[in-house]
Enzyme design. Structure first.
Site, PDB file in Angstrom:
ATOM      1  N   GLY A   1       0.788  -1.243   0.000  1.00 36.82           N
ATOM      2  CA  GLY A   1       0.000   0.000   0.000  1.00 36.82           C
ATOM      3  C   GLY A   1       0.811   1.279   0.000  1.00 36.82           C
ATOM      4  O   GLY A   1       0.365   2.292  -0.533  1.00 36.82           O
TER       5      GLY A   1
ATOM      6  N   GLU B   1       3.772   4.108   6.524  1.00 35.11           N
ATOM      7  CA  GLU B   1       2.527   3.347   6.347  1.00 35.11           C
ATOM      8  C   GLU B   1       1.527   4.164   5.537  1.00 35.11           C
ATOM      9  O   GLU B   1       1.458   5.384   5.702  1.00 35.11           O
ATOM     10  CB  GLU B   1       1.935   3.099   7.725  1.00 35.11           C
ATOM     11  CG  GLU B   1       1.627   1.757   8.222  1.00 35.11           C
ATOM     12  CD  GLU B   1       1.087   0.661   7.370  1.00 35.11           C
ATOM     13  OE1 GLU B   1       0.844   0.829   6.163  1.00 35.11           O
ATOM     14  OE2 GLU B   1       0.885  -0.401   7.945  1.00 35.11           O
ATOM     15  N   ASP B   2       0.747   3.496   4.704  1.00 35.51           N
ATOM     16  CA  ASP B   2      -0.278   4.196   3.934  1.00 35.51           C
ATOM     17  C   ASP B   2      -1.464   4.569   4.803  1.00 35.51           C
ATOM     18  O   ASP B   2      -1.928   5.705   4.799  1.00 35.51           O
ATOM     19  CB  ASP B   2      -0.739   3.347   2.735  1.00 35.51           C
ATOM     20  CG  ASP B   2      -1.142   1.924   3.131  1.00 35.51           C
ATOM     21  OD1 ASP B   2      -0.936   1.510   4.292  1.00 35.51           O
ATOM     22  OD2 ASP B   2      -1.675   1.195   2.266  1.00 35.51           O
TER      23      ASP B   2
ATOM     24  N   ASP C   1      -5.791   1.531  10.232  1.00 39.47           N
ATOM     25  CA  ASP C   1      -7.230   1.311  10.405  1.00 39.47           C
ATOM     26  C   ASP C   1      -7.438   0.796  11.834  1.00 39.47           C
ATOM     27  O   ASP C   1      -7.529   1.581  12.769  1.00 39.47           O
ATOM     28  CB  ASP C   1      -7.670   0.332   9.316  1.00 39.47           C
ATOM     29  CG  ASP C   1      -9.144   0.003   9.356  1.00 39.47           C
ATOM     30  OD1 ASP C   1      -9.848   0.517  10.226  1.00 39.47           O
ATOM     31  OD2 ASP C   1      -9.602  -0.792   8.521  1.00 39.47           O
TER      32      ASP C   1
ATOM     33  N   LYS D   1      -7.661   6.181  10.193  1.00 44.06           N
ATOM     34  CA  LYS D   1      -9.099   6.072  10.475  1.00 44.06           C
ATOM     35  C   LYS D   1      -9.237   6.053  11.991  1.00 44.06           C
ATOM     36  O   LYS D   1      -9.189   4.990  12.610  1.00 44.06           O
ATOM     37  CB  LYS D   1      -9.653   4.765   9.906  1.00 44.06           C
ATOM     38  CG  LYS D   1      -9.731   4.705   8.409  1.00 44.06           C
ATOM     39  CD  LYS D   1     -10.378   3.390   7.976  1.00 44.06           C
ATOM     40  CE  LYS D   1     -10.357   3.243   6.492  1.00 44.06           C
ATOM     41  NZ  LYS D   1     -10.731   1.891   6.046  1.00 44.06           N
TER      42      LYS D   1
ATOM     43  N   PHE E   1     -14.236   2.877   3.404  1.00 44.43           N
ATOM     44  CA  PHE E   1     -13.240   2.167   2.609  1.00 44.43           C
ATOM     45  C   PHE E   1     -12.714   3.078   1.496  1.00 44.43           C
ATOM     46  O   PHE E   1     -13.484   3.691   0.764  1.00 44.43           O
ATOM     47  CB  PHE E   1     -13.831   0.879   2.030  1.00 44.43           C
ATOM     48  CG  PHE E   1     -12.780   0.032   1.397  1.00 44.43           C
ATOM     49  CD1 PHE E   1     -11.862  -0.657   2.175  1.00 44.43           C
ATOM     50  CD2 PHE E   1     -12.665  -0.045   0.018  1.00 44.43           C
ATOM     51  CE1 PHE E   1     -10.849  -1.409   1.596  1.00 44.43           C
ATOM     52  CE2 PHE E   1     -11.660  -0.804  -0.574  1.00 44.43           C
ATOM     53  CZ  PHE E   1     -10.756  -1.489   0.225  1.00 44.43           C
TER      54      PHE E   1
ATOM     55  N   ASP F   1      -5.870  -0.494  -2.288  1.00 46.45           N
ATOM     56  CA  ASP F   1      -6.535  -1.341  -3.276  1.00 46.45           C
ATOM     57  C   ASP F   1      -7.816  -1.965  -2.746  1.00 46.45           C
ATOM     58  O   ASP F   1      -8.045  -2.026  -1.546  1.00 46.45           O
ATOM     59  CB  ASP F   1      -5.607  -2.488  -3.679  1.00 46.45           C
ATOM     60  CG  ASP F   1      -5.460  -3.514  -2.564  1.00 46.45           C
ATOM     61  OD1 ASP F   1      -5.162  -3.102  -1.417  1.00 46.45           O
ATOM     62  OD2 ASP F   1      -5.670  -4.708  -2.809  1.00 46.45           O
TER      63      ASP F   1
ATOM     64  N   ARG G   1      -4.697   0.481  -7.029  1.00 42.25           N
ATOM     65  CA  ARG G   1      -3.470   1.022  -6.424  1.00 42.25           C
ATOM     66  C   ARG G   1      -2.827   2.103  -7.271  1.00 42.25           C
ATOM     67  O   ARG G   1      -2.151   2.982  -6.767  1.00 42.25           O
ATOM     68  CB  ARG G   1      -2.422  -0.089  -6.259  1.00 42.25           C
ATOM     69  CG  ARG G   1      -2.743  -1.079  -5.179  1.00 42.25           C
ATOM     70  CD  ARG G   1      -1.480  -1.845  -4.822  1.00 42.25           C
ATOM     71  NE  ARG G   1      -1.743  -3.090  -4.133  1.00 42.25           N
ATOM     72  CZ  ARG G   1      -1.995  -3.201  -2.841  1.00 42.25           C
ATOM     73  NH1 ARG G   1      -2.040  -2.136  -2.086  1.00 42.25           N
ATOM     74  NH2 ARG G   1      -2.208  -4.375  -2.288  1.00 42.25           N
TER      75      ARG G   1
HETATM   76  P1  IMP Z   1      -5.118  -2.345  10.101  1.00 44.48           P
HETATM   77  O1  IMP Z   1      -4.221  -3.517  10.354  1.00 44.48           O
HETATM   78  O2  IMP Z   1      -6.548  -2.653  10.416  1.00 44.48           O
HETATM   79  O3  IMP Z   1      -4.659  -1.071  10.781  1.00 44.48           O
HETATM   80  O4  IMP Z   1      -5.120  -2.088   8.552  1.00 44.48           O
HETATM   81  C1  IMP Z   1      -3.996  -1.595   7.899  1.00 44.48           C
HETATM   82  C2  IMP Z   1      -3.862  -2.133   6.498  1.00 44.48           C
HETATM   83  O5  IMP Z   1      -5.129  -2.496   5.950  1.00 44.48           O
HETATM   84  C3  IMP Z   1      -3.309  -1.046   5.596  1.00 44.48           C
HETATM   85  O6  IMP Z   1      -1.901  -1.108   5.518  1.00 44.48           O
HETATM   86  C4  IMP Z   1      -3.998  -1.329   4.281  1.00 44.48           C
HETATM   87  O7  IMP Z   1      -3.236  -2.247   3.531  1.00 44.48           O
HETATM   88  C5  IMP Z   1      -5.300  -1.972   4.655  1.00 44.48           C
HETATM   89  N1  IMP Z   1      -6.422  -0.990   4.682  1.00 44.48           N
HETATM   90  C6  IMP Z   1      -6.992  -0.420   5.769  1.00 44.48           C
HETATM   91  N2  IMP Z   1      -7.994   0.401   5.422  1.00 44.48           N
HETATM   92  C7  IMP Z   1      -8.038   0.366   4.073  1.00 44.48           C
HETATM   93  C8  IMP Z   1      -8.871   1.039   3.098  1.00 44.48           C
HETATM   94  O8  IMP Z   1      -9.760   1.854   3.396  1.00 44.48           O
HETATM   95  N3  IMP Z   1      -8.607   0.723   1.807  1.00 44.48           N
HETATM   96  C9  IMP Z   1      -7.643  -0.151   1.402  1.00 44.48           C
HETATM   97  N4  IMP Z   1      -6.846  -0.780   2.273  1.00 44.48           N
HETATM   98  C10 IMP Z   1      -7.045  -0.529   3.597  1.00 44.48           C
END
Ligand code: IMP
Length: 179
Positions: free
Chosen positions: A49, A103-104, A107, A135, A156, A163, A169
């Site tokens: 990402g 990090e992108d 969440d 988020k 989302f 992606d 992407r």
């Molecule tokens: P987490 O582990 O729940 O914090 O999620 C982090 C990872 O989930 C990110 O590095 C993204 O690859 C993916 N991700 C989280 N939210 C989104 C979104 O809205 N769109 C696409 N990928 C997401």
């Protein structure tokens, strides 16, 4: 720039334009150049990402630095799977180094928590985290974030590295799923 796009039979609407993205990246990079002067940090890019973000951000970095990559995956479709897979681990030596994670999006915080465990095992001098998007309503696992590009709602997003099952992407702008 298209106001709406369709990917995987879902409609997305424009959320952040390329111009807004690049402006924010310039200000984040200016801050990093200032904060890590003479420290030669290792920028640790979380694939896939963060690929677009890392490329644009690093072009604005003027201090001495090293680059390293890890590849982690936790998402399936539009939801976190609750399970983080390490597809490519940390290979470069980061012992006693200042590590800046790129990090992108954060969440739930699960991916970053898992990555922190992996980094800490290698005894870095310091770890800082930059996330382009956060988020904040979704965060379940607390991880300290030192640099945040934009706080985003719990929707989302696709584009600029993000992606939906591998698609979107390459988009220059960021789009949100239409309700
Ligand atoms: P987490 O582990 O729940 O914090 O999620 C982090 C990872 O989930 C990110 O590095 C993204 O690859 C993916 N991700 C989280 N939210 C989104 C979104 O809205 N769109 C696409 N990928 C997401």
């Amino acid at each position: 720039m298209n106001p709406t796009i369709v990917l995987k039979e879902k409609t997305f609407e424009l959320y952040l334009s390329e111009e807004e993205i690049l402006d924010k990246i310039k200000s984040l990079a200016a801050q990093l150049n200032e904060d890590f002067k003479n420290q030669r940090p290792v920028f640790l890019v979380v694939l896939n990402g963060s690929v677009m973000l890392a490329a644009d951000l690093l072009k604005e970095i003027t201090i001495e630095c090293d680059l390293s990559f890890v590849k982690l995956a936790s998402y399936s479709g539009t939801q976190s799977s609750g399970d983080v897979r390490t597809l490519m681990g940390l290979h470069d030596d980061i012992k006693d180094r200042v590590v800046v994670v790129i990090e992108d999006i954060v969440d739930t915080g699960l991916t970053l928590t898992e990555l922190m465990i992996q980094i800490l095992k290698q005894y870095p001098k310091e770890i800082r985290v930059l996330t382009f998007l956060r988020k904040s309503q979704a965060t379940k696992y607390h991880v300290q974030l030192d640099y945040i590009g934009f706080e985003v709602p719990n929707v989302f997003l696709v584009g600029y590295g993000l992606d939906i099952n591998g698609q979107g992407r390459n988009l220059r702008d960021i789009y949100q799923l239409k309700k």
